[in-house]
Design an enzyme around this catalytic site. Structure first.
Site, PDB file in Angstrom:
ATOM      1  N   PRO A  11      29.903  47.026  28.913  1.00 32.55           N
ATOM      2  CA  PRO A  11      28.683  46.377  29.219  1.00 32.55           C
ATOM      3  C   PRO A  11      28.584  46.352  30.632  1.00 32.55           C
ATOM      4  O   PRO A  11      29.740  45.976  31.467  1.00 32.55           O
ATOM      5  CB  PRO A  11      28.863  45.072  28.583  1.00 32.55           C
ATOM      6  CG  PRO A  11      30.470  44.988  28.300  1.00 32.55           C
ATOM      7  CD  PRO A  11      30.900  46.265  28.008  1.00 32.55           C
ATOM      8  N   ASN A  12      27.431  46.581  31.364  1.00 30.00           N
ATOM      9  CA  ASN A  12      27.157  45.865  32.647  1.00 30.00           C
ATOM     10  C   ASN A  12      27.297  47.279  33.618  1.00 30.00           C
ATOM     11  O   ASN A  12      27.035  47.448  34.661  1.00 30.00           O
ATOM     12  CB  ASN A  12      27.683  44.654  33.146  1.00 30.00           C
ATOM     13  CG  ASN A  12      27.046  43.639  32.458  1.00 30.00           C
ATOM     14  OD1 ASN A  12      25.848  43.464  32.256  1.00 30.00           O
ATOM     15  ND2 ASN A  12      27.844  42.788  31.970  1.00 30.00           N
ATOM     16  N   ARG A  19      24.537  46.142  42.183  1.00 32.05           N
ATOM     17  CA  ARG A  19      25.181  44.892  42.307  1.00 32.05           C
ATOM     18  C   ARG A  19      26.758  44.984  42.813  1.00 32.05           C
ATOM     19  O   ARG A  19      27.328  45.729  42.326  1.00 32.05           O
ATOM     20  CB  ARG A  19      24.928  44.009  41.143  1.00 32.05           C
ATOM     21  CG  ARG A  19      23.426  44.017  40.582  1.00 32.05           C
ATOM     22  CD  ARG A  19      22.829  42.798  41.268  1.00 32.05           C
ATOM     23  NE  ARG A  19      21.679  42.407  40.356  1.00 32.05           N
ATOM     24  CZ  ARG A  19      20.410  43.224  40.378  1.00 32.05           C
ATOM     25  NH1 ARG A  19      20.439  44.270  41.116  1.00 32.05           N
ATOM     26  NH2 ARG A  19      19.647  42.616  39.730  1.00 32.05           N
ATOM     27  N   TYR A  24      32.915  46.746  43.198  1.00 30.23           N
ATOM     28  CA  TYR A  24      32.594  47.859  42.483  1.00 30.23           C
ATOM     29  C   TYR A  24      32.137  48.855  43.009  1.00 30.23           C
ATOM     30  O   TYR A  24      32.121  50.228  42.606  1.00 30.23           O
ATOM     31  CB  TYR A  24      31.887  47.723  41.111  1.00 30.23           C
ATOM     32  CG  TYR A  24      32.287  46.579  40.198  1.00 30.23           C
ATOM     33  CD1 TYR A  24      33.530  46.677  39.599  1.00 30.23           C
ATOM     34  CD2 TYR A  24      31.487  45.443  39.944  1.00 30.23           C
ATOM     35  CE1 TYR A  24      33.933  45.609  38.660  1.00 30.23           C
ATOM     36  CE2 TYR A  24      32.076  44.296  38.894  1.00 30.23           C
ATOM     37  CZ  TYR A  24      33.030  44.403  38.397  1.00 30.23           C
ATOM     38  OH  TYR A  24      33.810  43.572  37.565  1.00 30.23           O
ATOM     39  N   ASN A  76      36.597  52.564  29.595  1.00 28.70           N
ATOM     40  CA  ASN A  76      36.429  51.466  30.422  1.00 28.70           C
ATOM     41  C   ASN A  76      35.495  50.325  29.647  1.00 28.70           C
ATOM     42  O   ASN A  76      34.383  50.433  29.463  1.00 28.70           O
ATOM     43  CB  ASN A  76      35.559  51.721  31.811  1.00 28.70           C
ATOM     44  CG  ASN A  76      35.462  50.555  32.697  1.00 28.70           C
ATOM     45  OD1 ASN A  76      35.941  49.284  32.194  1.00 28.70           O
ATOM     46  ND2 ASN A  76      35.309  50.694  33.928  1.00 28.70           N
ATOM     47  N   ALA A  79      34.095  43.890  30.409  1.00 27.19           N
ATOM     48  CA  ALA A  79      34.555  42.662  29.928  1.00 27.19           C
ATOM     49  C   ALA A  79      35.174  42.524  28.488  1.00 27.19           C
ATOM     50  O   ALA A  79      36.015  42.003  28.007  1.00 27.19           O
ATOM     51  CB  ALA A  79      33.321  41.744  29.680  1.00 27.19           C
ATOM     52  N   GLU A 100      42.832  53.830  29.177  1.00 26.09           N
ATOM     53  CA  GLU A 100      42.237  52.827  29.543  1.00 26.09           C
ATOM     54  C   GLU A 100      41.912  52.861  31.082  1.00 26.09           C
ATOM     55  O   GLU A 100      42.936  53.447  31.824  1.00 26.09           O
ATOM     56  CB  GLU A 100      42.969  51.387  29.409  1.00 26.09           C
ATOM     57  CG  GLU A 100      42.257  50.332  29.803  1.00 26.09           C
ATOM     58  CD  GLU A 100      43.315  48.917  29.748  1.00 26.09           C
ATOM     59  OE1 GLU A 100      44.384  49.167  29.569  1.00 26.09           O
ATOM     60  OE2 GLU A 100      42.900  47.865  30.195  1.00 26.09           O
ATOM     61  N   HIS A 102      39.807  51.352  34.542  1.00 28.30           N
ATOM     62  CA  HIS A 102      39.008  50.294  35.499  1.00 28.30           C
ATOM     63  C   HIS A 102      38.788  50.768  36.834  1.00 28.30           C
ATOM     64  O   HIS A 102      39.622  51.402  37.577  1.00 28.30           O
ATOM     65  CB  HIS A 102      39.723  49.222  35.495  1.00 28.30           C
ATOM     66  CG  HIS A 102      39.995  48.562  33.972  1.00 28.30           C
ATOM     67  ND1 HIS A 102      38.973  48.068  33.108  1.00 28.30           N
ATOM     68  CD2 HIS A 102      40.989  48.655  33.236  1.00 28.30           C
ATOM     69  CE1 HIS A 102      39.634  47.660  32.079  1.00 28.30           C
ATOM     70  NE2 HIS A 102      40.775  47.971  32.069  1.00 28.30           N
ATOM     71  N   ARG A 109      42.541  39.966  39.869  1.00 33.68           N
ATOM     72  CA  ARG A 109      41.391  39.280  39.881  1.00 33.68           C
ATOM     73  C   ARG A 109      41.786  37.843  38.848  1.00 33.68           C
ATOM     74  O   ARG A 109      42.947  37.449  39.013  1.00 33.68           O
ATOM     75  CB  ARG A 109      40.218  39.928  39.341  1.00 33.68           C
ATOM     76  CG  ARG A 109      40.109  41.344  40.272  1.00 33.68           C
ATOM     77  CD  ARG A 109      38.900  42.419  39.814  1.00 33.68           C
ATOM     78  NE  ARG A 109      37.776  41.390  39.682  1.00 33.68           N
ATOM     79  CZ  ARG A 109      36.557  41.782  39.188  1.00 33.68           C
ATOM     80  NH1 ARG A 109      36.508  43.017  38.456  1.00 33.68           N
ATOM     81  NH2 ARG A 109      35.585  41.140  39.154  1.00 33.68           N
TER      82      ARG A 109
END
Ligand code: CA2
Length: 144
Positions: A11-12, A19, A24, A76, A79, A100, A102, A109
């Site tokens: 998501p996103n 953004r 990112y 990835n 969330a 995995e 990222h 974080r």
């Protein structure tokens, strides 16, 4: 038929480059897709590169990667990394190895990003390097 890498995005991530560039970066998901396709082709691998905002769709795609006898799944989960037992169960249920990935390093974080469910079902994790995290994951998948 070349073997296929499934590269799945949660998501996103469709918002990349528009953004939060301080976290990112400015690279768009389309640019990541193009770079991943180039890297995979260097290894003689085909790519299925996808993004969804829906948890169940990611589960369905993990199953599809299994049915297609994919060489590996690079994911990835965004969330859902930090919340989804369903994705962990799917990662453990399928034959293709799961890697995995990222863009940022979740360990540096907020505390809630320090847990990775899908990481429990992954053979490796590449993080914190932006686009190169994906390219390192492809190199690792090719070497499996
Ligand atoms: O660093 C990563 O790749 C993450 O998987 C990104 C997720 C975050 O929840 C993980 O903890 C780490 C968030 C992806 C959201 O992507 C956006 C892109 C542009 C603008 C806003 C969000």
């Amino acid at each position: 038929m070349p073997s296929t890498l499934f590269i799945l995005n949660g998501p996103n991530l469709n918002l990349l480059g528009t953004r939060e560039p301080e976290i990112y970066g400015t690279t768009t998901l389309a640019e990541i897709e193009a770079a991943c396709a180039g890297k995979a082709h260097e290894h003689g691998l085909a790519v299925e590169f996808r993004q969804t905002n829906h948890e169940g769709t990611l589960v369905d795609w993990l199953h599809e990667a299994h049915a297609a006898d994919a060489k590996a799944v690079i994911i990835n989960a965004a969330a859902y990394t930090h919340t989804s037992v369903a994705l962990l169960d799917a990662a453990k249920a399928i034959t293709p190895p799961v890697i995995e990935v990222h863009l940022s390093d979740p360990q540096t974080r907020e505390d809630f990003r320090h847990v990775s469910y899908i990481g429990e079902g992954a053979v490796a994790c590449f993080k914190g390097k932006g686009l190169p995290s994906y390219l390192d994951a492809i190199d690792a998948a090719a070497a499996l």
